[in-house]
Every structure is written in C-alpha cells, then in structure tokens.
Design an enzyme around this catalytic site. Structure first.
Site, PDB file in Angstrom:
ATOM      1  N   TYR A 107     -29.615 -38.752 -14.314  1.00  0.00           N
ATOM      2  CA  TYR A 107     -30.174 -40.103 -14.255  1.00  0.00           C
ATOM      3  C   TYR A 107     -31.670 -40.215 -14.512  1.00  0.00           C
ATOM      4  O   TYR A 107     -32.113 -41.078 -15.253  1.00  0.00           O
ATOM      5  CB  TYR A 107     -29.823 -40.703 -12.883  1.00  0.00           C
ATOM      6  CG  TYR A 107     -30.385 -42.076 -12.608  1.00  0.00           C
ATOM      7  CD1 TYR A 107     -29.946 -43.179 -13.338  1.00  0.00           C
ATOM      8  CD2 TYR A 107     -31.335 -42.281 -11.621  1.00  0.00           C
ATOM      9  CE1 TYR A 107     -30.453 -44.442 -13.084  1.00  0.00           C
ATOM     10  CE2 TYR A 107     -31.855 -43.540 -11.357  1.00  0.00           C
ATOM     11  CZ  TYR A 107     -31.411 -44.616 -12.096  1.00  0.00           C
ATOM     12  OH  TYR A 107     -31.903 -45.860 -11.861  1.00  0.00           O
ATOM     13  N   CYS A 143     -33.138 -30.331  -9.263  1.00  0.00           N
ATOM     14  CA  CYS A 143     -32.389 -31.532  -8.883  1.00  0.00           C
ATOM     15  C   CYS A 143     -31.430 -31.944 -10.003  1.00  0.00           C
ATOM     16  O   CYS A 143     -31.858 -32.218 -11.125  1.00  0.00           O
ATOM     17  CB  CYS A 143     -33.354 -32.665  -8.583  1.00  0.00           C
ATOM     18  SG  CYS A 143     -32.541 -34.216  -8.168  1.00  0.00           S
ATOM     19  N   CYS A 186     -40.817 -40.716  -9.894  1.00  0.00           N
ATOM     20  CA  CYS A 186     -42.263 -40.565 -10.154  1.00  0.00           C
ATOM     21  C   CYS A 186     -42.529 -39.685 -11.379  1.00  0.00           C
ATOM     22  O   CYS A 186     -41.756 -38.788 -11.695  1.00  0.00           O
ATOM     23  CB  CYS A 186     -43.040 -39.997  -8.974  1.00  0.00           C
ATOM     24  SG  CYS A 186     -43.123 -41.092  -7.558  1.00  0.00           S
TER      25      CYS A 186
END
Length: 273
Positions: free
Chosen positions: A244, A238, A2
C-alpha cells in the site's frame, strides 16, 4: 507512512529536497517541511498542507545552502498541530541541529516522561522530539557519538536523517521496518530518500539501501560516505510498503513494487480462485 529526504553537497539543496518530497507526496499529505544548512546556520520552514502549497520560489531561496533535509507528514503519533510538523530543529551546545523521522517509537511515553522529570520542555506531542532532547542532553563531544548514545535509549521503528551545520547522518533501525535509499548525482553530492521514485525525479543514480541497523555519515570534502553498523541487523521490512504505502515505480529492498503487487495478485488468485 511519512516521507523523508536528505540532500548533501549540492547547490540549492532545498530545491532538490522540494522535488523529492513532491514525488513522495503519497506518503503524507498533512504537513511538510524543509531544513537547509549553509554551513553556519540551519533555517527551517514547515507548515500544514501539501508540498506545492507550503513552498514557493521565495521560501526555497530563503532556505539556502548545499545541505537540506525534508519531511512529508502522515500522523501516527502526535496531533495535527503545525507544531507536530517536521523537521524538528533546535540549537544546543554544538550548534544548530535538525531531524526528520519516519517510523514509530514504542517506548516514547517512557522516554518522554523521564525527560520531563529531568526538566525537559517539549514543544510538540511527537515521538521524534524525544530524539533531539536525548542528543542535546548527551555529554559526548561529537554529534555522531551523541546520536549513537540516543539510539541506545529509543526502541521501535525509525528511519532518521539528522543534520548538523556541516554533516548529515542517515540511520535505519535494526529491523529496517521503513525503507531508506541512497542516490548519487552525476556532478557529485548525495540524496537519501524513503523511496527510489524520489531519486528518479531528480536524476540521481541509485547506489544502495541503507542497511538495517546502519548509520551513514556524509561529510564535506569527501565524495563518498562513511558507514557504521550500530546494531546487529534483524530485517523485518514492513509488508505494507509493498501492499500500500510505496509508489508502484519504486524499488524497495531490490524488489519493484509494481511487479511485487502483480505477484501478490497472482498468489491471491491461486489461494482464492
């Protein structure tokens, strides 16, 4: 994944939000949406599809005002219904409100079931809707205090942008799991976005990241922002942002994503020659 963006105190804020969302299309391709405020009313357009498919000149003109928030959806909670597109907008005691959220709330079912038992009616299956119900049900007189109260209830990862009719709030959970950066325009006004690549595209100067556990408050008439440290920081960014999620030209927590990926490759070559 998101992407979220907030634009404050800038003419045609929805158009800036559009370009920022376009630059962060990689973070979610399922649905997109923008809410804009002219100081009196918040208008929202959202739908399934890519940014360039959902919005056009007429829609962006409809979303008039100098404040806007936007979202690109990559579903991890909820369904692929258009009802689960963001922003989540509503009217309540203090007026219009709109929210965008990047993250996952780990106590979403517990909070949702309690709200339903108290009579709340949900329109979507998103964990984000819990937040708007908690804010609306608070008895505090100021939106800032209602948000603070709601954040005491929810648990998990969240980077949030919350828009009232005249103020915008940016909040990051105490772990700073998802990134959130602040930029400023030369002529004044601010932008907050998931990635710095959005700031680059709209020619905004990077100011700093929103700190883990921090609330940033943007208010008209002030060419600066207020900071409130709501929670003791416990940074756990994260790793997948670097591996990624993020665009290679973005900078997260002071680290260029492309350079970080190169260093990871070098380390992998050492460990597995």
């Amino acid at each position: 994944m998101c992407a979220i963006v907030g634009v404050f105190d800038v003419k045609h804020a929805s158009k800036i939000a559009y370009y920022a969302l376009f630059s962060m299309q990689h973070r979610g391709q399922e649905a997109t949406g923008i809410s804009a405020s002219d100081g009196k009313k918040i208008r929202t357009i959202k739908d399934q599809g890519l940014v360039t498919e959902v919005f056009n000149e007429a829609k962006l003109t409809f979303l008039n005002g100098d404040m806007a928030i936007g979202h690109n959806r990559y579903s991890t909670a909820g369904s692929d219904s258009v009802l689960d597109a963001q922003p989540v907008a509503a009217s309540y005691k203090l007026g219009d409100i709109s929210i965008v959220h990047n993250g996952n709330l780990i106590n979403k079912h517990e909070v949702r079931n309690k709200l339903i038992a108290q009579g709340a009616i949900f329109q979507s299956s998103m964990d984000t809707e819990n937040i708007i119900h908690l804010i609306a049900r608070s008895q505090q007189n100021k939106l800032q205090d209602r948000i603070t109260e709601a954040l005491q209830v929810i648990k998990g990862a969240y980077s949030l942008l919350i828009q009232g009719r005249s103020k915008m709030f940016a909040v990051r959970d105490r772990y700073g799991v998802r990134p959130l950066s602040i930029g400023q325009f030369k002529e004044g006004g601010f932008i907050v976005a998931s990635e710095t690549c959005a700031l680059d595209l709209v020619d905004a100067k990077f100011v700093r990241d929103v700190k883990p556990g921090e609330m940033i408050i943007f208010e008209h008439g002030k060419n600066t922002f207020e900071s409130v440290q709501l929670f003791e920081p416990d940074p756990h960014v994260c790793a997948f942002e670097f591996i990624y999620f993020a665009r290679p030209d973005s900078v997260i927590e002071g680290k260029n994503v492309y350079e970080t990926r190169k260093k990871m490759g070098m380390k992998l070559a050492e460990l597995s020659p």
